[in-house]
Design a protein around this motif. Structure first.
Motif, PDB file in Angstrom:
ATOM      1  N   ASP A 122       0.909  -1.214   0.055  1.00 40.56           N
ATOM      2  CA  ASP A 122      -0.179  -0.109  -0.067  1.00 40.56           C
ATOM      3  C   ASP A 122       0.840   1.390  -0.007  1.00 40.56           C
ATOM      4  O   ASP A 122       1.522   1.618   1.176  1.00 40.56           O
ATOM      5  CB  ASP A 122      -0.602  -0.061   1.339  1.00 40.56           C
ATOM      6  N   LYS A 153      -0.265   4.406   0.275  1.00 43.10           N
ATOM      7  CA  LYS A 153      -0.245   5.094   1.158  1.00 43.10           C
ATOM      8  C   LYS A 153       0.009   5.057   2.595  1.00 43.10           C
ATOM      9  O   LYS A 153       0.582   5.841   3.168  1.00 43.10           O
ATOM     10  CB  LYS A 153      -2.004   5.437   1.022  1.00 43.10           C
ATOM     11  N   GLU A 154      -0.099   3.746   2.926  1.00 39.94           N
ATOM     12  CA  GLU A 154       0.516   3.108   4.355  1.00 39.94           C
ATOM     13  C   GLU A 154       1.855   3.442   4.329  1.00 39.94           C
ATOM     14  O   GLU A 154       2.602   4.042   5.345  1.00 39.94           O
ATOM     15  CB  GLU A 154       0.290   1.980   4.529  1.00 39.94           C
ATOM     16  N   ARG A 201       2.495   7.234   4.868  1.00 35.88           N
ATOM     17  CA  ARG A 201       2.222   7.517   6.043  1.00 35.88           C
ATOM     18  C   ARG A 201       2.906   7.096   7.277  1.00 35.88           C
ATOM     19  O   ARG A 201       2.963   8.052   8.367  1.00 35.88           O
ATOM     20  CB  ARG A 201       0.636   7.365   6.122  1.00 35.88           C
ATOM     21  N   ALA A 253       6.120  10.788  -1.338  1.00 37.23           N
ATOM     22  CA  ALA A 253       4.631  11.295  -1.455  1.00 37.23           C
ATOM     23  C   ALA A 253       4.750  12.461  -2.393  1.00 37.23           C
ATOM     24  O   ALA A 253       3.621  12.391  -3.200  1.00 37.23           O
ATOM     25  CB  ALA A 253       4.189  11.717  -0.141  1.00 37.23           C
ATOM     26  N   LEU A 279       3.413   9.977  -5.412  1.00 39.20           N
ATOM     27  CA  LEU A 279       2.163   9.670  -5.303  1.00 39.20           C
ATOM     28  C   LEU A 279       1.277  10.864  -5.717  1.00 39.20           C
ATOM     29  O   LEU A 279       1.713  12.025  -5.883  1.00 39.20           O
ATOM     30  CB  LEU A 279       1.772   9.727  -3.688  1.00 39.20           C
ATOM     31  N   GLU A 302      -6.364  13.556   0.512  1.00 36.22           N
ATOM     32  CA  GLU A 302      -5.707  12.145   0.688  1.00 36.22           C
ATOM     33  C   GLU A 302      -4.447  12.070  -0.203  1.00 36.22           C
ATOM     34  O   GLU A 302      -4.404  12.946  -1.201  1.00 36.22           O
ATOM     35  CB  GLU A 302      -6.664  10.965   0.584  1.00 36.22           C
ATOM     36  N   ILE A 303      -3.682  11.047   0.355  1.00 35.90           N
ATOM     37  CA  ILE A 303      -2.729  10.661  -0.730  1.00 35.90           C
ATOM     38  C   ILE A 303      -2.986   9.733  -1.511  1.00 35.90           C
ATOM     39  O   ILE A 303      -3.800   8.801  -1.177  1.00 35.90           O
ATOM     40  CB  ILE A 303      -1.409  10.234   0.012  1.00 35.90           C
ATOM     41  N   ASP A 331      -2.955   7.017  -5.304  1.00 36.99           N
ATOM     42  CA  ASP A 331      -2.018   5.775  -5.704  1.00 36.99           C
ATOM     43  C   ASP A 331      -1.049   6.348  -6.490  1.00 36.99           C
ATOM     44  O   ASP A 331      -0.884   7.431  -6.591  1.00 36.99           O
ATOM     45  CB  ASP A 331      -3.017   4.860  -6.326  1.00 36.99           C
ATOM     46  N   ALA A 334      -7.631   1.652  -3.319  1.00 35.11           N
ATOM     47  CA  ALA A 334      -7.804   2.408  -2.201  1.00 35.11           C
ATOM     48  C   ALA A 334      -8.630   1.354  -1.170  1.00 35.11           C
ATOM     49  O   ALA A 334      -9.629   1.141  -1.441  1.00 35.11           O
ATOM     50  CB  ALA A 334      -8.201   3.704  -2.464  1.00 35.11           C
TER      51      ALA A 334
END
Length: 680
Positions: free
Chosen positions: A187, A189-190, A193, A216, A220, A286-287, A289, A297
């Protein structure tokens, strides 16, 4: 610190290697993430680093390769896949066994159980744990020996949002204390983050090695997450406005009533929804994909308290409220009882509920909110941006209780188990404690022993009923049609499980994924399996004699005249089968292969030995004990020549000779594999 150089897996027939020339660093005090889609080579890279898979490359853990570290579990905590353990073992028993294997105090098991929140489940079996509890136990196993480095393969896979935040909080706390954390995820985004550095793999090759902020920003795409019951209508309006303004806006309709808008802002989407009277349940940045082919997502997380070192969670339910003072929509949060109003002069102004009468205004000059009281004269330059609560908030929101003044403190980092100090010198009793806890932690050995006693007693009764069976074979329940008696087969199976069970459910995952090839551990296994086989042999004779006495009387239960020699032969056979199972399972890394080696002794090796013994011979070994005494020129104490003669006769028997030959070959093979592993 981890340094990986040129990790390359072996080619797979016509396919390219799963990992091809991957090099990277994971610094101490940081969380490093290996990012990639499924089959990108993340797990293979970890297995190459931990020397669990054949390939090329070298990995240093604080300047030393893993096979040069005396106690790997104290340096590297590993979690690959599910928790490596027998499903019938209890949670606390599994950790206590690993404590003995790693040489740490047994109280450490209770400490890590308290940290991961499994105290109430300490008596549960491993096979009954849920996915989330399994992940918690895996982290407890990795933290057991207080390692400096954590290597985890997709630790948040299958976890809920709350459990994932807890897990990443623990990993962040470990890194904050100076440890090294390396984990894999699919993931993006994970990764952005939770990590400090993101290493991207694609088809086994290194694509990017970036700081999390750069990752990011460059790899992203930011987006606006919108949840509304009128998703189709809002998407059409956004597309129409983008065409009118000649702006590049991408709108993706996701599952449910959720939209992902790329190339726009929360303000633009909120104004459009307000002008057309569209109800919006969520509006948040949000961030996104990584473009086409990225994982789908996930659902947004519910609001959670902020944790130091992690990104704050987004508010997931914010209806729009119109502000007459600014002419712009504001966002009201029922969780806090506050409305945020966009002000062209100040940026944003947050107005509390009427119950508190307080306004928090963000100041562009200081970047910090200023707090005004309803009882003071509001003369601040930012004050006009905040509308009175009665005007800003229509009567559609519930009353909220007053909140304490001042900023809300951050939640503390999750606690880690206290550091421990262990003895650097290996203890000879540590492998023995480990083996005793391993053998007694599950009921497999007890079930096998009970089955052997029952089968042996029934076989003895059946042989006595048929007749024509010598007294020694009758007491041992050994018919001529079977290669080995039930007691010998059971002892061989118990010996094979001593190593083979650990290769199916590795107990020492941190020690290169399997049981380390150390002579101390081998001696402990031989000692425990030999003692178990001796007990099984004596119990079998006693049970068979008692059953024969109860069924047929005293005549069939009499002790033979040469009971000493027969007892020595019987004990040697059962113990030898147990040792053969231990060595064969250690060499072939399989319990079934170890048991097959035990059965192969009377089936394959014995006929070969018989042919060699029955062949033409010019000389024999008669008088061997006397000639040995003449060479040594000493008297054998306690009648030692008789014991030596009995041992020689035992070895001279076909089964005894074959078993001795097999044990010698297996021991040599085990020592050879041990030397090879140490020379790597």
């Amino acid at each position: 610190m981890i340094q990986a150089f040129g990790l390359t897996s072996n080619p797979r027939k016509e396919l390219p290697p799963a990992v091809d020339d991957v090099s990277f660093e994971a610094r101490a005090g940081h969380v490093t993430t290996l990012l990639g889609a499924p089959a990108a080579g993340k797990t293979t890279a970890l297995r190459l680093m931990l020397e669990l898979q054949q390939g090329r490359g070298l990995t240093y853990f604080r300047g030393r390769p893993l096979h040069r570290i005396a106690h790997p579990s104290r340096e590297v905590g590993v979690l690959l896949g599910d928790v490596p353990g027998h499903p019938a073992r209890s949670v606390r028993g599994h950790l206590r066994m690993l404590c003995a294997a790693a040489g740490v105090p047994v109280r450490r098991a209770d400490e890590v159980l308290e940290v991961v929140g499994l105290v109430s489940l300490r008596d549960e079996r491993l096979g009954t744990l849920s996915r989330g509890m399994d992940r918690r136990l895996g982290l407890a196993c990795a933290l057991l020996a207080d390692p400096h480095t954590l290597v985890l393969d997709d630790p948040a896979d299958g976890l809920s949002a709350r459990e994932s935040r807890w897990l990443h909080g623990v990993l962040r706390a470990h890194a904050t204390q100076g440890g090294t954390v390396l984990l894999t995820t699919a993931d993006p985004k994970e990764a952005a983050r939770t990590a400090d550095r993101v290493i991207t793999l694609e088809r086994g090759r290194l694509v990017a090695d970036q700081e999390a902020a750069d990752f990011a920003r460059t790899r992203l795409r930011p987006r606006v997450a919108v949840r509304t019951p009128h998703a189709a209508r809002l998407a059409a309006l956004l597309a129409k406005e983008a065409r009118t303004a000649q702006r590049s806006v991408e709108i993706v309709r996701e599952e449910g009533n959720r939209l992902a808008v790329y190339g726009s802002t929360c303000a633009d989407v909120g104004e459009l929804a307000f002008r057309h009277g569209i109800l919006v349940h969520q509006l948040a940045d949000e961030i996104g994909d990584m473009g086409p082919g990225a994982p789908a997502a996930k659902e947004p997380d519910p609001p959670q308290p902020a944790v130091q070192g992690t990104a704050p969670a987004h508010d997931t339910a914010r209806p729009f409220v119109y502000s007459p003072a600014t002419g712009r929509p504001s966002v009201y949060s029922p969780a806090t009882g506050r409305a945020c109003v966009d002000s062209p002069a100040t940026g944003r102004a947050c107005v509390d509920s009427p119950a508190t009468g307080r306004a928090c205004v963000d100041s562009p000059a200081t970047g910090r909110p200023s707090v005004d009281s309803a009882t003071t004269d509001r003369t601040s330059a930012d004050a006009p941006a905040a509308s009175p609560p009665a005007q800003t908030q229509p009567d559609v929101r519930p009353r909220q209780p007053p909140r304490p003044s001042g900023p809300r403190p951050l939640a503390p980092l999750p606690s880690l188990p206290p550091p421990i100090s262990v003895r650097p010198a290996p203890s000879p009793l540590r492998p023995l404690r480990y083996e005793l806890r391993r053998a007694a932690g599950v009921g497999t050995g007890f079930l096998i022993g009970a089955a052997v006693l029952v089968v042996s007693a029934l076989t003895a009764v059946l042989l006595a009923r048929i007749g024509h069976t010598p007294q020694p074979r009758l007491l041992a329940a050994w018919p001529r049609e079977l290669p080995l008696p039930p007691a010998a087969l059971g002892a061989g199976l118990l010996g094979a499980l001593a190593f083979g069970d650990e290769f199916r459910h590795p107990a020492l995952a941190a020690d290169r994924g399997t049981v380390p090839r150390r002579l101390g551990l081998l001696a402990a296994k031989l000692l425990v399996s030999g003692g178990t086989a001796l007990l099984l042999a004596l119990l079998t004779l006693g049970c068979d004699a008692e059953v024969l006495y109860l069924v047929y009387g005293r005549e069939l239960a009499q002790v033979p005249a040469d009971w000493l020699a027969l007892s020595a032969s019987w004990i040697g056979l059962v113990v030898g089968c147990a040792w053969a199972g231990v060595l064969a399972a250690g060499v072939f890394r399989s319990a079934s292969a170890g048991f097959a080696a035990v059965v192969a002794v009377p089936v394959i090796v014995v006929p070969l030995v018989q042919k060699a013994v029955e062949g033409a011979a010019v000389r024999t070994a008669a008088g061997f004990p006397l000639r040995v005494r003449e060479v040594l020129l000493t008297q054998w104490p306690f009648g030692g020549e008789r014991w030596l003669a009995a041992a020689a006769r035992l070895v001279a028997q076909p089964v005894g000779g074959a078993l001795t030959l097999s044990l010698t070959a297996l021991l040599c093979a085990y020592l050879l594999t041990t030397l090879r592993s140490r020379a790597r």
